[in-house]
Design a protein around this motif. Structure first.
Motif, PDB file in Angstrom:
ATOM      1  N   PHE A  57      40.159  32.321  26.988  1.00 51.42           N
ATOM      2  CA  PHE A  57      39.474  31.026  27.039  1.00 51.42           C
ATOM      3  C   PHE A  57      37.980  31.286  26.902  1.00 51.42           C
ATOM      4  CE2 PHE A  57      37.637  27.489  29.730  1.00 51.42           C
ATOM      5  CZ  PHE A  57      37.865  26.492  28.805  1.00 51.42           C
ATOM      6  N   TYR A  58      37.352  30.590  25.966  1.00 51.13           N
ATOM      7  CA  TYR A  58      35.938  30.796  25.674  1.00 51.13           C
ATOM      8  C   TYR A  58      35.231  29.445  25.652  1.00 51.13           C
ATOM      9  CZ  TYR A  58      37.953  35.066  23.651  1.00 51.13           C
ATOM     10  OH  TYR A  58      38.640  36.220  23.448  1.00 51.13           O
ATOM     11  N   VAL A  59      34.093  29.392  26.302  1.00 54.31           N
ATOM     12  CA  VAL A  59      33.250  28.195  26.238  1.00 54.31           C
ATOM     13  C   VAL A  59      31.837  28.668  25.899  1.00 54.31           C
ATOM     14  CG1 VAL A  59      32.394  26.140  27.419  1.00 54.31           C
ATOM     15  CG2 VAL A  59      34.644  27.082  28.022  1.00 54.31           C
ATOM     16  N   PHE A  60      31.282  28.079  24.863  1.00 54.34           N
ATOM     17  CA  PHE A  60      29.925  28.396  24.437  1.00 54.34           C
ATOM     18  C   PHE A  60      29.121  27.105  24.393  1.00 54.34           C
ATOM     19  CE2 PHE A  60      32.603  31.653  22.580  1.00 54.34           C
ATOM     20  CZ  PHE A  60      31.923  32.817  22.902  1.00 54.34           C
ATOM     21  N   ALA A  61      27.831  27.225  24.671  1.00 54.86           N
ATOM     22  CA  ALA A  61      26.952  26.056  24.611  1.00 54.86           C
ATOM     23  C   ALA A  61      25.726  26.394  23.780  1.00 54.86           C
ATOM     24  CB  ALA A  61      26.543  25.618  26.011  1.00 54.86           C
ATOM     25  N   ALA A  62      25.162  25.358  23.187  1.00 55.17           N
ATOM     26  CA  ALA A  62      23.947  25.472  22.390  1.00 55.17           C
ATOM     27  C   ALA A  62      22.761  25.116  23.288  1.00 55.17           C
ATOM     28  CB  ALA A  62      24.010  24.529  21.195  1.00 55.17           C
ATOM     29  N   ARG A  63      21.856  26.090  23.455  1.00 50.18           N
ATOM     30  CA  ARG A  63      20.666  25.866  24.284  1.00 50.18           C
ATOM     31  C   ARG A  63      19.485  25.544  23.377  1.00 50.18           C
ATOM     32  NH1 ARG A  63      18.259  28.054  29.416  1.00 50.18           N
ATOM     33  NH2 ARG A  63      20.161  29.236  29.768  1.00 50.18           N
ATOM     34  N   TYR A  64      18.792  24.467  23.749  1.00 46.63           N
ATOM     35  CA  TYR A  64      17.589  24.065  23.040  1.00 46.63           C
ATOM     36  C   TYR A  64      16.554  23.652  24.077  1.00 46.63           C
ATOM     37  CZ  TYR A  64      14.407  21.402  20.074  1.00 46.63           C
ATOM     38  OH  TYR A  64      13.297  20.932  19.439  1.00 46.63           O
ATOM     39  N   GLU A  65      15.418  24.307  24.038  1.00 47.14           N
ATOM     40  CA  GLU A  65      14.309  23.998  24.943  1.00 47.14           C
ATOM     41  C   GLU A  65      14.756  23.901  26.395  1.00 47.14           C
ATOM     42  OE1 GLU A  65      12.237  20.582  23.293  1.00 47.14           O
ATOM     43  OE2 GLU A  65      11.254  21.867  21.785  1.00 47.14           O
ATOM     44  N   GLY A  66      15.533  24.887  26.841  1.00 50.68           N
ATOM     45  CA  GLY A  66      15.888  24.998  28.253  1.00 50.68           C
ATOM     46  C   GLY A  66      17.055  24.164  28.731  1.00 50.68           C
ATOM     47  N   ARG A  67      17.739  23.494  27.832  1.00 52.26           N
ATOM     48  CA  ARG A  67      18.914  22.716  28.241  1.00 52.26           C
ATOM     49  C   ARG A  67      20.005  22.865  27.197  1.00 52.26           C
ATOM     50  NH1 ARG A  67      17.431  16.480  26.820  1.00 52.26           N
ATOM     51  NH2 ARG A  67      16.457  16.941  24.849  1.00 52.26           N
ATOM     52  N   PHE A  68      21.224  22.629  27.621  1.00 45.87           N
ATOM     53  CA  PHE A  68      22.345  22.671  26.697  1.00 45.87           C
ATOM     54  C   PHE A  68      22.489  21.310  26.030  1.00 45.87           C
ATOM     55  CE2 PHE A  68      24.485  26.082  29.495  1.00 45.87           C
ATOM     56  CZ  PHE A  68      23.912  27.103  28.763  1.00 45.87           C
ATOM     57  N   VAL A  69      22.732  21.341  24.705  1.00 45.43           N
ATOM     58  CA  VAL A  69      22.824  20.099  23.939  1.00 45.43           C
ATOM     59  C   VAL A  69      24.129  19.992  23.148  1.00 45.43           C
ATOM     60  CG1 VAL A  69      20.312  19.825  23.810  1.00 45.43           C
ATOM     61  CG2 VAL A  69      21.525  21.072  21.988  1.00 45.43           C
ATOM     62  N   GLY A  70      25.016  20.958  23.326  1.00 41.93           N
ATOM     63  CA  GLY A  70      26.312  20.915  22.660  1.00 41.93           C
ATOM     64  C   GLY A  70      27.195  22.036  23.164  1.00 41.93           C
ATOM     65  N   TRP A  71      28.500  21.887  22.964  1.00 41.72           N
ATOM     66  CA  TRP A  71      29.416  22.942  23.391  1.00 41.72           C
ATOM     67  C   TRP A  71      30.632  23.016  22.486  1.00 41.72           C
ATOM     68  CZ3 TRP A  71      29.826  18.618  26.975  1.00 41.72           C
ATOM     69  CH2 TRP A  71      31.073  18.003  27.017  1.00 41.72           C
ATOM     70  N   ILE A  72      31.309  24.164  22.601  1.00 46.70           N
ATOM     71  CA  ILE A  72      32.595  24.374  21.947  1.00 46.70           C
ATOM     72  C   ILE A  72      33.497  25.114  22.923  1.00 46.70           C
ATOM     73  CG2 ILE A  72      31.966  26.564  20.823  1.00 46.70           C
ATOM     74  CD1 ILE A  72      33.625  25.562  18.369  1.00 46.70           C
TER      75      ILE A  72
END
Length: 156
Positions: A57-72
């Protein structure tokens, strides 16, 4: 399409509070306040931590300017018989509305293909009924392989 400086990070116990903030954002249509985010850092998310420990099980998030703005969320599903190798299943992909069409979902999908390579999986699979999302997935190299009916058990 504007490409932002995005870092893709695996979700772990140490950054889960930020992921939870993003789930709140998706669920409520607005972000938590700074004070709410600070309080959230002190919560121990035992149930979520248990889920993160599942093999495959894998969860990744997109970090932009210190916060997460998307995930998979990805799952390695073993296969036997003629396949002898599993598939990576994209369980969910989400990007905050104001960050869509900026390359974030593409970067998250790239992570799915990296996990495919790392695990030796034969394919990346997903189901979608969202036509905009389908166009994104086709740009990522996926194709419509079949039409199916989505079924699941009732909630308890």
């Amino acid at each position: 399409m504007e490409n932002l400086d995005i870092a893709i990070e695996r979700i772990t116990k140490s950054n889960y509070h930020m992921f939870d903030d993003m789930v709140y954002w998706r669920t409520n249509g607005c972000e938590r306040t700074g004070e709410e985010k600070d309080k959230n850092k002190d919560i121990i998310f035992e149930d979520a931590f248990s889920e993160l420990d599942h093999q495959g099980f894998y969860v990744f998030a997109a970090r932009y300017e210190g916060r997460f703005v998307g995930w998979i969320m990805l799952i390695y599903i073993p296969k036997l018989g003629k396949w002898n190798k599993g598939v990576i299943f994209v369980e969910e992909l989400w990007t905050a509305p104001e960050f869509r069409r900026k390359g974030i979902a593409m970067k998250l999908m790239e992570k799915a293909f990296e996990v495919q390579y790392e695990t030796g999986a034969i394919k990346v699979r997903l189901y979608t009924d969202n036509m905009s999302a389908q166009k994104l997935y086709e740009k990522c190299g996926l194709r419509v392989a079949n039409e199916a009916v989505f079924m699941e058990s009732k909630d308890n």
